[in-house]
Design an enzyme around this catalytic site. Structure first.
Site, PDB file in Angstrom:
ATOM      1  N   SER A 149       0.840  -1.197   0.000  1.00  0.00           N
ATOM      2  CA  SER A 149       0.000   0.000   0.000  1.00  0.00           C
ATOM      3  C   SER A 149       0.881   1.256   0.000  1.00  0.00           C
ATOM      4  CB  SER A 149      -0.971  -0.053   1.181  1.00  0.00           C
ATOM      5  OG  SER A 149      -1.999   0.875   1.010  1.00  0.00           O
ATOM      6  N   ASP A 225     -10.066  -5.635  -3.090  1.00  0.00           N
ATOM      7  CA  ASP A 225      -9.459  -4.571  -2.285  1.00  0.00           C
ATOM      8  C   ASP A 225     -10.369  -3.336  -2.313  1.00  0.00           C
ATOM      9  OD1 ASP A 225      -7.818  -2.376  -1.438  1.00  0.00           O
ATOM     10  OD2 ASP A 225      -6.029  -3.533  -1.962  1.00  0.00           O
ATOM     11  N   HIS A 258      -7.333  -6.005   1.011  1.00  0.00           N
ATOM     12  CA  HIS A 258      -6.138  -5.195   1.286  1.00  0.00           C
ATOM     13  C   HIS A 258      -5.395  -5.666   2.544  1.00  0.00           C
ATOM     14  CE1 HIS A 258      -4.012  -1.532   0.110  1.00  0.00           C
ATOM     15  NE2 HIS A 258      -3.995  -1.093   1.353  1.00  0.00           N
TER      16      HIS A 258
END
Lengths: 280, 280
Positions: A149, A225, A258
């Site tokens: 991320s 995600d 995620h």
């Protein structure tokens, strides 16, 4: 430079250690976690830097990513830096999870009140290799970087800005075009000012167009995600890599989100990929 | 019986799910985590119960033990129950980490104020297999059990009390003789009363002498475990197994402590060991 051992666990026949040390780059006390595999006691090992995402410390990846097992398989030293400067003297935006502490974006800020301590680029790229690696057992100067991320953004950006320093780069669900997404624009404006030309130096999609990358890149992305279309947009990096002629392996995984359940599921592939490229 | 899915993540090509359900055994709402491996979508799979230690919920092992990867390797369904009843109506000892919530000791309490809800034996042994397994994809009736610390105690005790229910049992750093160590005596006194003859039914070292076990047992113990000589004392179980003629593989690992770094390091061995015995 003093590294104080604040915790240490035997793990997969190596050691998971957490150090604290005064950082010149960030001007505060920093914690950094290091996994040394069993091979490091007797032979030279490369060092893989793992950069974490928004809100994280070293602890999330160290406890949840399952990376130590694969580092022990391949003889890799792992370094897990924190995601921002810390401490009472450090500026923060306590009402925001995507700015301030836990959200350093791996850049050197130029704007007040951030410029004094938010120098995570300097910290990860220059200070840690210079002061940490000499105290690790048998770190051999080979180096690669990956992240998740915001940390995937950091890994891609720092690698492309420093191709002599890193032999390989990969990312899980990276923020690949911060200049073009909401949380990126807000952070870049706060840290670097409101002139978008300054942002390109910390935007992976802009950097791969302007600088390219000397090797191939691996990116894993979950199709479930929640940030996929708002904050991540891997298709922007895919297009930029295609344009720049940089070979990108972008794997889209149905059903994955995620979380660290996603990261853990594909960590084996990433560390095998790094090990292969670090041995070259 | 209703199982409400409160969270669900794709993980190693299977699913990590967290359910909440009303429990008749404990008289309260319980959470339980289940990992279903990719094989469970198309074929019958055995179910391995993992019991956690003091202060834990399902979350510690699910996020830190790295078990899902090996369950996916071997086609095992994993079930992670909580460590006690929960909720405002449930008695607690908030100043103690080793009694009350988070410290159910996998027994059926007989003493007030615990007897009303603290029925974790009934919950794990009778209720969960009866109500949870029918809603899992292709659970095939084969079952084994393992656990850590208080959960290692639970695994050993529940297996030996129910040899027809479980085909295999193993433990990480188990409390093997609660009648002979401080935290065990305190908990057994509170839950079962002050007559030590009642404690033998929930003491692994006493049970292996009185009931034996139909197969072999695997126990891993860290030599740097802070509870080794005060609360765990694996040598008491080693002597009891020798006396009972039960084959025990007790592995003592230099440098390892009581943490999930220790558990993660040897989880592969445990799930391989369970898979081999569940296939017989």
């Amino acid at each position: 430079m003093t590294f104080e051992t604040i915790n240490r666990w035997r793990c997969f026949d190596g050691w998971q250690t957490v150090y604290a040390h005064p950082s010149e780059a960030t001007g505060c006390r920093m914690e950094v976690a290091v996994y040394t595999p069993p091979q490091a006691e007797t032979q030279a090992c490369p060092v893989v830097y793992y950069l974490s995402g928004l809100t994280c410390t070293w602890e999330n990846a160290v406890t949840k990513a399952g990376a130590q097992r694969y580092a022990a398989d391949h003889g890799l030293i792992l370094v897990f830096p924190d995601t921002s400067p810390r401490g009472d003297a450090v500026a923060d935006a306590p009402d925001r999870y995507d700015l301030g502490k836990g959200a350093g974006f791996y850049l050197d800020a130029t704007q007040d009140p951030w410029a004094e301590h938010y120098r995570m680029d300097d910290y990860v790229v220059r200070e840690l290799p210079a002061v940490l690696e000499p105290v690790l057992p048998t770190a051999d100067g080979r180096r690669s970087i990956l992240g998740h991320s915001m940390g995937g953004h950091g890994a891609l950006v720092l690698a492309m800005r420093n191709p002599d320093l890193y032999q390989a780069v990969s990312a899980f669900a990276p923020i690949v075009a911060p200049s073009q997404v909401d949380w990126g624009r807000k952070a870049l404006t706060a840290y670097l000012g409101d002139d978008p030309t300054a942002w390109a130096a910390y935007d992976a999609s802009a950097l791969v167009r302007s600088r390219g990358w000397k090797a191939d890149i691996l990116v894993d992305q979950g199709e479930a995600d929640a940030f996929l279309t708002s904050g991540l947009r891997p298709e922007l990096f895919e297009a930029a890599c295609a344009e720049a002629g940089v070979p990108l392996t972008l794997r889209r995984h149905v059903g994955y989100d995620h979380s660290y359940y996603f990261i853990a599921s594909f960590m084996a592939d990433h560390l095998r990929w790094h090990a292969e490229r670090l041995r070259r």
